[in-house]
Design a protein around this motif. Structure first.
Motif, PDB file in Angstrom:
ATOM      1  N   ASN A 286      -7.835   6.866   0.431  1.00 44.91           N
ATOM      2  CA  ASN A 286      -7.391   7.014  -0.951  1.00 44.91           C
ATOM      3  C   ASN A 286      -6.958   5.667  -1.507  1.00 44.91           C
ATOM      4  OD1 ASN A 286      -7.676   9.864  -0.720  1.00 44.91           O
ATOM      5  ND2 ASN A 286      -5.636   9.984   0.224  1.00 44.91           N
ATOM      6  N   SER A 287      -7.050   5.527  -2.808  1.00 43.78           N
ATOM      7  CA  SER A 287      -6.600   4.301  -3.471  1.00 43.78           C
ATOM      8  C   SER A 287      -5.898   4.662  -4.768  1.00 43.78           C
ATOM      9  CB  SER A 287      -7.785   3.370  -3.760  1.00 43.78           C
ATOM     10  OG  SER A 287      -8.695   3.989  -4.650  1.00 43.78           O
TER      11      SER A 287
ATOM     12  N   GLY B 153       0.824  -1.197   0.000  1.00 42.00           N
ATOM     13  CA  GLY B 153       0.000   0.000   0.000  1.00 42.00           C
ATOM     14  C   GLY B 153       0.860   1.248   0.000  1.00 42.00           C
TER      15      GLY B 153
ATOM     16  N   TRP C  11      -5.951   5.993   4.259  1.00 43.74           N
ATOM     17  CA  TRP C  11      -6.779   4.815   4.012  1.00 43.74           C
ATOM     18  C   TRP C  11      -8.015   5.160   3.185  1.00 43.74           C
ATOM     19  CZ3 TRP C  11      -7.006   1.235   8.920  1.00 43.74           C
ATOM     20  CH2 TRP C  11      -5.704   0.870   9.261  1.00 43.74           C
TER      21      TRP C  11
END
Length: 201
Positions: free
Chosen positions: A173-174, A134, A171
């Motif tokens: 955002n992706s 991540g 967390w």
């Protein structure tokens, strides 16, 4: 002759010997390779190598243009970004048929219990190795290696979020990376080819 000149001559002599040794080793390796190609296993290895090189040349690492809904080729960076944004917004917001009820799900009654170290341990050990990381760039193998110390820290961290009722902004955002699967037109994000051409990882 000075010490500096002596060292320079010694260096040049060693350099020549190294070049000769490399040339001899390369020649022996090539000769061994050529002899191996005459065998059935060598021919299989050659075919495998050629197929791998052909595949690498076929892979697309950077798409400079894509098509819009009307099959018009877009080359402007802003237009391409807008097309990707439109594509993923539609892909991620498709409605599926659902009754709205979850089957066989226990109801959560009362206060949520704290996350235990044992729960963290089981979750970490169930994670697969070699997966993409991540935003923190920490792979699952790190938490497995840290064992008890890492599991305790994670349990403390999760319980802190439960207590404060907040999650890290990161967390929310992706990052989506479109990967071409060597099927269909790589410039086409149309409805018919969408699922087989691209996937977001």
């Amino acid at each position: 002759m000075t010490v500096k000149q002596n060292k320079k001559e010694l260096y040049m002599e060693c350099k020549k010997k190294a070049k000769r040794a490399v040339a001899i080793a390369r020649g022996k390796t090539q000769e061994k390779l050529y002899r191996s190609l005459e065998s059935p296993q060598g021919q299989k290895d050659l075919y495998r190598l050629a197929r791998a090189r052909e595949k690498n040349e076929r892979d697309i690492t950077h798409i400079k243009c894509i098509k819009d809904n009307e099959k018009k080729v877009l080359t402007n960076d802003d237009d391409i970004k807008d097309r990707w944004r439109e594509y993923f917004r539609k892909l991620m917001n498709e409605e599926n048929e659902w009754s709205g009820e979850l089957a066989n799900v226990p109801t959560n009654l009362g206060v949520v219990k704290q996350v235990s170290i044992d729960e963290v341990r089981m979750a970490v050990l169930s994670m697969k190795n070699g997966r993409a990381t991540g935003p923190d760039s920490i792979p699952a193998e790190v938490w497995k290696f840290l064992k008890g110390d890492g599991w305790s820290w994670l349990a403390l961290f999760f319980n802190k979020m439960l207590h404060e009722e907040e999650i890290p902004e990161e967390w929310c955002n992706s990052l989506l990376v479109p990967i071409y699967k060597n099927k269909g037109d790589y410039e086409d994000l149309g409805k018919s080819d969408r699922k087989k051409n691209e996937r977001g990882d």
